[in-house]
Design a protein around this motif. Structure first.
Motif, PDB file in Angstrom:
ATOM      1  N   GLY A 275      -2.188   7.168  14.240  1.00  0.00           N
ATOM      2  CA  GLY A 275      -1.810   8.586  14.195  1.00  0.00           C
ATOM      3  C   GLY A 275      -2.214   9.287  12.923  1.00  0.00           C
ATOM      4  N   LYS A 276      -2.755   8.571  11.957  1.00  0.00           N
ATOM      5  CA  LYS A 276      -3.159   9.213  10.698  1.00  0.00           C
ATOM      6  C   LYS A 276      -4.641   9.596  10.753  1.00  0.00           C
ATOM      7  CE  LYS A 276       0.829   8.254   9.025  1.00  0.00           C
ATOM      8  NZ  LYS A 276       1.823   9.336   8.940  1.00  0.00           N
ATOM      9  N   ALA A 277      -4.935  10.680  10.134  1.00  0.00           N
ATOM     10  CA  ALA A 277      -6.335  11.110  10.092  1.00  0.00           C
ATOM     11  C   ALA A 277      -7.121  10.187   9.176  1.00  0.00           C
ATOM     12  CB  ALA A 277      -6.418  12.532   9.582  1.00  0.00           C
ATOM     13  N   VAL A 278      -8.380  10.027   9.478  1.00  0.00           N
ATOM     14  CA  VAL A 278      -9.224   9.189   8.635  1.00  0.00           C
ATOM     15  C   VAL A 278      -9.556   9.944   7.352  1.00  0.00           C
ATOM     16  CG1 VAL A 278     -11.433   8.023   8.496  1.00  0.00           C
ATOM     17  CG2 VAL A 278     -10.171   8.055  10.641  1.00  0.00           C
ATOM     18  N   GLN A 279      -9.240   9.338   6.240  1.00  0.00           N
ATOM     19  CA  GLN A 279      -9.503   9.985   4.951  1.00  0.00           C
ATOM     20  C   GLN A 279     -10.230   9.008   4.041  1.00  0.00           C
ATOM     21  OE1 GLN A 279      -5.653  11.003   3.484  1.00  0.00           O
ATOM     22  NE2 GLN A 279      -5.178  12.325   5.217  1.00  0.00           N
ATOM     23  N   PRO A 280     -10.997   9.545   3.125  1.00  0.00           N
ATOM     24  CA  PRO A 280     -11.586   8.648   2.139  1.00  0.00           C
ATOM     25  C   PRO A 280     -10.487   8.060   1.247  1.00  0.00           C
ATOM     26  CG  PRO A 280     -12.136  10.935   1.681  1.00  0.00           C
ATOM     27  CD  PRO A 280     -11.367  10.922   2.953  1.00  0.00           C
ATOM     28  N   THR A 281     -10.636   6.830   0.905  1.00  0.00           N
ATOM     29  CA  THR A 281      -9.596   6.213   0.095  1.00  0.00           C
ATOM     30  C   THR A 281     -10.108   5.923  -1.299  1.00  0.00           C
ATOM     31  OG1 THR A 281     -10.297   4.068   0.840  1.00  0.00           O
ATOM     32  CG2 THR A 281      -8.515   5.102   2.083  1.00  0.00           C
ATOM     33  N   ALA A 282      -9.150   5.860  -2.219  1.00  0.00           N
ATOM     34  CA  ALA A 282      -9.509   5.608  -3.615  1.00  0.00           C
ATOM     35  C   ALA A 282     -10.162   4.243  -3.755  1.00  0.00           C
ATOM     36  CB  ALA A 282      -8.263   5.688  -4.482  1.00  0.00           C
ATOM     37  N   GLY A 283      -9.729   3.292  -2.889  1.00  0.00           N
ATOM     38  CA  GLY A 283     -10.229   1.911  -3.010  1.00  0.00           C
ATOM     39  C   GLY A 283     -11.615   1.730  -2.440  1.00  0.00           C
ATOM     40  N   ALA A 284     -12.104   2.736  -1.697  1.00  0.00           N
ATOM     41  CA  ALA A 284     -13.376   2.535  -1.010  1.00  0.00           C
ATOM     42  C   ALA A 284     -14.545   2.382  -1.968  1.00  0.00           C
ATOM     43  CB  ALA A 284     -13.648   3.687  -0.057  1.00  0.00           C
TER      44      ALA A 284
ATOM     45  N   ALA B  58       0.845  -1.203   0.000  1.00  0.00           N
ATOM     46  CA  ALA B  58       0.000   0.000   0.000  1.00  0.00           C
ATOM     47  C   ALA B  58       0.880   1.252   0.000  1.00  0.00           C
ATOM     48  CB  ALA B  58      -0.909  -0.011   1.229  1.00  0.00           C
ATOM     49  N   GLU B  59       1.999   1.176   0.715  1.00  0.00           N
ATOM     50  CA  GLU B  59       2.935   2.310   0.730  1.00  0.00           C
ATOM     51  C   GLU B  59       3.523   2.537  -0.658  1.00  0.00           C
ATOM     52  OE1 GLU B  59       5.012   3.282   4.973  1.00  0.00           O
ATOM     53  OE2 GLU B  59       5.873   1.633   3.813  1.00  0.00           O
ATOM     54  N   GLN B  60       3.934   1.431  -1.279  1.00  0.00           N
ATOM     55  CA  GLN B  60       4.494   1.536  -2.644  1.00  0.00           C
ATOM     56  C   GLN B  60       3.473   2.180  -3.578  1.00  0.00           C
ATOM     57  OE1 GLN B  60       5.505  -2.460  -3.727  1.00  0.00           O
ATOM     58  NE2 GLN B  60       7.313  -2.532  -2.395  1.00  0.00           N
ATOM     59  N   ARG B  61       2.275   1.745  -3.462  1.00  0.00           N
ATOM     60  CA  ARG B  61       1.202   2.234  -4.329  1.00  0.00           C
ATOM     61  C   ARG B  61       0.916   3.710  -4.065  1.00  0.00           C
ATOM     62  NH1 ARG B  61      -3.551   0.440  -7.033  1.00  0.00           N
ATOM     63  NH2 ARG B  61      -5.263   1.808  -6.442  1.00  0.00           N
ATOM     64  N   ASN B  62       1.206   4.119  -2.822  1.00  0.00           N
ATOM     65  CA  ASN B  62       0.906   5.485  -2.399  1.00  0.00           C
ATOM     66  C   ASN B  62       2.137   6.393  -2.525  1.00  0.00           C
ATOM     67  OD1 ASN B  62      -1.155   7.123  -1.522  1.00  0.00           O
ATOM     68  ND2 ASN B  62      -0.702   6.848   0.654  1.00  0.00           N
ATOM     69  N   GLY B  63       3.075   5.985  -3.382  1.00  0.00           N
ATOM     70  CA  GLY B  63       4.275   6.806  -3.614  1.00  0.00           C
ATOM     71  C   GLY B  63       5.181   6.874  -2.403  1.00  0.00           C
ATOM     72  N   GLY B  64       5.256   5.784  -1.640  1.00  0.00           N
ATOM     73  CA  GLY B  64       6.155   5.745  -0.477  1.00  0.00           C
ATOM     74  C   GLY B  64       5.530   6.307   0.784  1.00  0.00           C
ATOM     75  N   GLN B  65       4.346   6.868   0.677  1.00  0.00           N
ATOM     76  CA  GLN B  65       3.654   7.405   1.860  1.00  0.00           C
ATOM     77  C   GLN B  65       2.787   6.311   2.490  1.00  0.00           C
ATOM     78  OE1 GLN B  65       3.914  10.654   3.054  1.00  0.00           O
ATOM     79  NE2 GLN B  65       5.623  10.633   1.589  1.00  0.00           N
ATOM     80  N   PRO B  66       2.656   6.322   3.845  1.00  0.00           N
ATOM     81  CA  PRO B  66       1.781   5.322   4.473  1.00  0.00           C
ATOM     82  C   PRO B  66       0.347   5.482   3.973  1.00  0.00           C
ATOM     83  CG  PRO B  66       3.027   6.558   6.123  1.00  0.00           C
ATOM     84  CD  PRO B  66       3.244   7.249   4.816  1.00  0.00           C
ATOM     85  N   PRO B  67      -0.371   4.384   3.856  1.00  0.00           N
ATOM     86  CA  PRO B  67      -1.758   4.492   3.403  1.00  0.00           C
ATOM     87  C   PRO B  67      -2.620   5.186   4.459  1.00  0.00           C
ATOM     88  CG  PRO B  67      -1.295   2.268   4.145  1.00  0.00           C
ATOM     89  CD  PRO B  67       0.005   3.007   4.182  1.00  0.00           C
ATOM     90  N   ALA B  68      -3.715   5.747   4.000  1.00  0.00           N
ATOM     91  CA  ALA B  68      -4.599   6.464   4.924  1.00  0.00           C
ATOM     92  C   ALA B  68      -5.236   5.478   5.885  1.00  0.00           C
ATOM     93  CB  ALA B  68      -5.687   7.166   4.126  1.00  0.00           C
ATOM     94  N   PRO B  69      -5.304   5.831   7.188  1.00  0.00           N
ATOM     95  CA  PRO B  69      -5.966   4.931   8.133  1.00  0.00           C
ATOM     96  C   PRO B  69      -7.446   4.798   7.809  1.00  0.00           C
ATOM     97  CG  PRO B  69      -5.209   6.935   9.232  1.00  0.00           C
ATOM     98  CD  PRO B  69      -4.818   7.063   7.797  1.00  0.00           C
ATOM     99  N   LEU B  70      -8.007   3.677   8.204  1.00  0.00           N
ATOM    100  CA  LEU B  70      -9.419   3.433   7.922  1.00  0.00           C
ATOM    101  C   LEU B  70     -10.228   3.680   9.187  1.00  0.00           C
ATOM    102  CD1 LEU B  70      -8.890   0.126   5.971  1.00  0.00           C
ATOM    103  CD2 LEU B  70      -9.325   2.374   5.003  1.00  0.00           C
ATOM    104  N   GLU B  71     -11.328   4.339   9.021  1.00  0.00           N
ATOM    105  CA  GLU B  71     -12.155   4.695  10.178  1.00  0.00           C
ATOM    106  C   GLU B  71     -12.554   3.456  10.970  1.00  0.00           C
ATOM    107  OE1 GLU B  71     -16.006   7.480  11.103  1.00  0.00           O
ATOM    108  OE2 GLU B  71     -15.718   6.666   9.095  1.00  0.00           O
ATOM    109  N   GLU B  72     -12.869   2.394  10.234  1.00  0.00           N
ATOM    110  CA  GLU B  72     -13.357   1.185  10.894  1.00  0.00           C
ATOM    111  C   GLU B  72     -12.293   0.536  11.777  1.00  0.00           C
ATOM    112  OE1 GLU B  72     -13.380   2.052   7.796  1.00  0.00           O
ATOM    113  OE2 GLU B  72     -14.849   0.985   6.596  1.00  0.00           O
TER     114      GLU B  72
END
Lengths: 231, 616
Positions: free
Chosen positions: B581-590, B273-287
């Motif tokens: 520690g990451k804010a909950v964001q909508p993800t492209a995969g959702a 997921a990090e690789q896919r996100n350009g080296g950035q950690p993926p967005a945390p999921l609210e659930e």
């Protein structure tokens, strides 16, 4: 009631005689215990059986088993004592001890599959031999289930511990056991069929042969019993 | 040519079959399997999984009476035209309840039985037993009695017992239902190896954490109908909950983050997921953000005492190191204690099971005693009712030692629901069954029983025979019976074992209601996802003693504790820790979850098996 059977590794006592000769000896021993009448004779016979049990190195298991059996023996003693006299009660208790200990000894030196295979080799149909084997294998399973049901009911406050009052609640013990036994039989039958039970041309892995020592010990036992009966 | 072909298969059990419905158990089930494929059959309780498994080796219709339509052809043999005993060389079946499938005195004899059935020579049998046992990983158990083994080992022995005949297909009905994480991993690895060698594997299961990773294809059953069939990833995209199946958190996150094929581990998922996100950690999921937080499904109950219950149910805000061993009683807290184990040593027969167990249970809490199979959890619970008595040490209930009392004297204070409710049923109706305890104890309260029947959703079943209930209904009856005498403490032993997602959700609601009423609950379980969501506190058992206590977060963050207890952190915990520690964001995969909803017809047809990148 739990009846110990020999472990998978065959003990020397188990391997010494053919399962069929052990079965014959057991039957003769049972006849002898039934034939004996005096408490002294029964005590002597019981002592021989206990010495044999100690001789094959299963003394500790026998003691545990005896602890469970003792309740039944005491109840039996009390019933006969109340209805007859003390000597008759002692004789009856010794006879019960002797009979059950003969079975203990037999199962301690004979694996159920050995007995079943030997009987099949003697001409018994495989399905009948298998019934013998499966019935004996499931003694410890049913024993385990009995313990589980016993605990489950006592945990609900049903007094199954001891005493006359407990007898009233025995349906709570027997009904679940009965239902589980039917289910167990169903599952077992499915598993057996799924592993080729009904196929013909089965291989019997062990071949059994009555050797000279088997015949000798059986003849000696028959002779001994004959003497006992005619004396 | 397909090794297994099921065409338009329908089956309805005969009326005489105890407890079965007259509705068809299977409806026009159609699928083909090629050699070497790995198929997962999933679905809620009563969806027809076990019936389908039995149809694959001919037990249905040859062993179970009923009406069958359609065909099952395995390895070129029609299951209606060949007896089961002839089919077993082509298809091996391992059913649930391993202990009910052993009929030999040793593991060796058990494995050899199939080879004997085939009439192999003695030398061949010896060779085949040795090879099969080694391949499955039970080579060291050959002299043991199968009844002495752990659940995982028993399943492995049964796998070996059917593989000895070298069948082209092996079918397992819910092999993971009663296993702890170690047992699941062992059976899963053995099945993977068997599949790698070319045997087609069919596993029926509703615990998808492991099973979904291993499969190439998934078939979802719903009330006997095929609801979905296709490549693993394709089916996992669908809204499975409507069919009583819950997607594991790893799958959920992989789909949300757009990572396909679905990886085998959380670490791999996060890396990709990090690789896919350009080296950035993926967005945390609210659930996943609230590990250990509850998701109560039911509404609060009117007579709940909020102050009493809430105080003990506050979720910890920070991760802390768990204290190893029992936690000391804090000053001013003696009234909170409802039960206490003090250095309890205990044995069953010759086996020492408890090794100095010390533990306190607090009033109003929901405590989970977690640990692998055989760690002593159930044995500990049996001491609360004096069903067992310690060799040394003591167990106290409300400050009174339990050992001198009879179980019947303690039953009104502790309600214990054992894992197998069949062990207690003996009355003709559910209502009578639930009332047995209070009637014997002289504590019958009809209005409380009515309330319990309603709470456990048994009111409509009250006149039914308990023997005819489904597995989940039996469990609920057992729970209600445990609470019928209004005990101060209720202990639920493996309440979710073998149960589907629907039951877990229902149980979660009931637990919520009970705790809101101030009821003290002890869960005994190795189902960590369930314990994580519903227990305030965990006490971890290993080798007969408590090795750590703390919140679920605290325990799972300690690798040494988890390793010693032979447990694995939940996927939800691992994911939440990685994304902490990451804010909950909508993800492209959702959004693709909505895109994944297709009609059942679209999902039919031959789909080639997906690759298994996680194994390579």
């Amino acid at each position: 009631m739990y009846v110990p059977t020999v472990s998978a590794g065959r003990s020397s006592a188990s391997a010494m005689f053919d399962p069929r000769s052990k079965l014959v000896l057991t039957v003769l021993a049972i006849v002898a215990v039934i034939t004996l009448h005096s408490a002294i004779e029964l005590g002597a016979a019981y002592a021989v059986i206990v010495l044999s049990i100690l001789g094959i190195g299963t003394g500790r298991t026998y003691l545990r088993w005896l602890r469970i059996l003792s309740v039944m023996v005491l109840v039996w003693f009390a019933i006969v004592w109340l209805t007859a006299d003390t000597v008759t009660a002692i004789t009856a208790a010794l006879r019960l001890l002797g009979l059950t200990s003969v079975f203990f000894l037999f199962f301690a030196v004979t694996r159920p599959e050995e007995l079943a295979d030997a009987l099949v080799q003697s001409g018994m149909p495989y399905s009948a031999g298998f019934v013998v084997r499966a019935a004996l294998q499931f003694v410890p399973v049913v024993s385990h289930n009995t313990g589980a049901v016993y605990d489950a009911q006592r945990a609900r406050g049903i007094p199954l511990d001891r005493g006359i009052r407990a007898l009233r609640h025995y349906p709570a013990l027997f009904a679940p056991l009965l239902v589980q036994s039917f289910r167990l039989a169903d599952h077992l039958a499915e598993a057996m069929e799924s592993r080729g039970f009904g196929r013909s041309g089965r291989t019997l892995r062990h071949s059994y042969r009555l050797r000279l020592r088997d015949w000798a010990v059986m003849l000696a036992a028959v002779g001994g019993l004959a003497l006992l009966i005619v004396k | 040519m397909a090794i297994l072909s099921v065409q338009e298969l329908s089956f309805r059990y005969a009326e005489a079959n105890l407890g079965s419905s007259r509705l068809p158990a299977l409806n026009q089930v159609t699928f083909d399997l090629d050699a070497g494929e790995y198929l997962l059959i999933c679905g809620g309780s009563g969806s027809g999984k076990s019936t389908l498994c039995r149809a694959l080796n001919g037990l249905i219709p040859q062993f179970h009476a009923g009406e069958m339509q359609g065909t099952v052809v395995v390895d070129g043999k029609d299951t209606r035209r060949h007896p089961v005993s002839a089919l077993f060389a082509s298809v091996g079946l391992v059913l649930q309840q391993p202990s009910a499938q052993f009929f030999c005195g040793s593991v060796y004899d058990e494995i050899a039985y199939g080879a004997e059935s085939l009439g192999m020579t003695r030398a061949m049998i010896e060779q085949r037993v040795g090879e099969t046992a080694e391949a499955v990983g039970v080579g060291g158990l050959l002299d043991r009695s199968p009844h002495e083994l752990s659940g995982g080992e028993q399943h492995l022995v049964l796998v070996a017992a059917v593989l000895v005949a070298e069948p082209r297909v092996i079918v397992l009905d819910e092999p993971y239902a009663h296993l702890d994480p170690v047992g699941v991993a062992r059976v899963s690895a053995a099945l993977h190896e068997v599949n790698r060698r070319g045997t087609t594997v069919v596993v029926s299961e509703h615990r998808l954490e492991q099973a979904a990773q291993d499969a190439d294809r998934i078939l979802v059953l719903d009330e006997g109908w095929v609801a979905a069939l296709g490549d693993r990833d394709e089916v996992l995209r669908l809204d499975l909950e409507r069919w009583g199946v819950v997607r594991p958190p790893l799958v959920h996150a992989a789909l949300a983050w757009g990572v396909t094929p679905i990886p085998a581990s959380v670490e791999e998922l996060f890396e990709r997921a990090e690789q896919r996100n350009g080296g950035q950690p993926p967005a945390p999921l609210e659930e996943l953000s609230g590990v250990g937080a509850r998701h109560w499904e039911s509404e609060p109950v009117e007579d709940c005492k909020p102050g009493e219950a809430d105080e003990t149910r506050k979720a910890p805000q920070q991760l802390q190191q768990p204290q190893l061993g029992p936690q000391p009683q804090q000053a001013g807290e003696p009234d909170r204690e409802i039960a206490r184990f003090e250095e309890v040593w205990s044995r069953i027969g010759p086996t020492e099971v408890l090794h100095g167990l010390s533990l306190r249970v607090h009033r109003g809490e929901c405590l989970a005693i977690v640990g692998a199979n055989g760690s002593g959890k159930t044995t500990a619970a049996r001491h609360l009712l004096a069903l067992l008595r310690p060799q040394s040490g003591a167990v106290y209930l409300g400050g009174r030692e339990t050992a001198p009392s009879k179980p019947s004297e303690l039953a009104s204070e502790v309600g214990l629901a054992f894992q197998n409710p069949d062990n207690q049923f003996f009355r003709f109706t559910v209502a009578e069954e639930v009332a047995v305890g209070p009637r014997v104890l002289g504590k019958l309260d009809e209005s409380w029983l009515d309330e319990l029947m309603s709470l456990f959703r048994l009111s409509s079943l009250s006149a039914r025979s308990p023997f005819t209930l489904s597995g989940g209904e039996k469990k609920r009856t057992g729970f209600a019976a445990a609470l019928a005498a209004r005990p101060k403490l209720v202990v639920l032993d493996e309440p979710t074992a073998g149960q589907d997602a629907g039951f877990r959700q229902t149980l979660a609601g009931m637990l919520s209601d009970l705790i809101r009423r101030g009821q003290t609950v002890v869960l005994i379980t190795h189902d960590l996802p369930f314990a994580e969501r519903h227990a305030d506190r965990w006490a971890v058992m290993a080798r007969g003693k408590i090795i750590a206590e703390g919140t679920p977060d605290e325990i799972m963050s300690r690798e040494d504790v988890m390793e010693e207890a032979q447990l694995a952190p939940t996927q939800r915990f691992q994911l939440a820790r990685l994304t902490a520690g990451k804010a909950v964001q909508p993800t492209a995969g959702a959004d693709h979850r909505r895109a994944g909803h297709r009609s059942a017809d679209d999902r039919y047809g031959k789909v080639r098996p997906a690759g298994r990148p996680f194994r390579e």
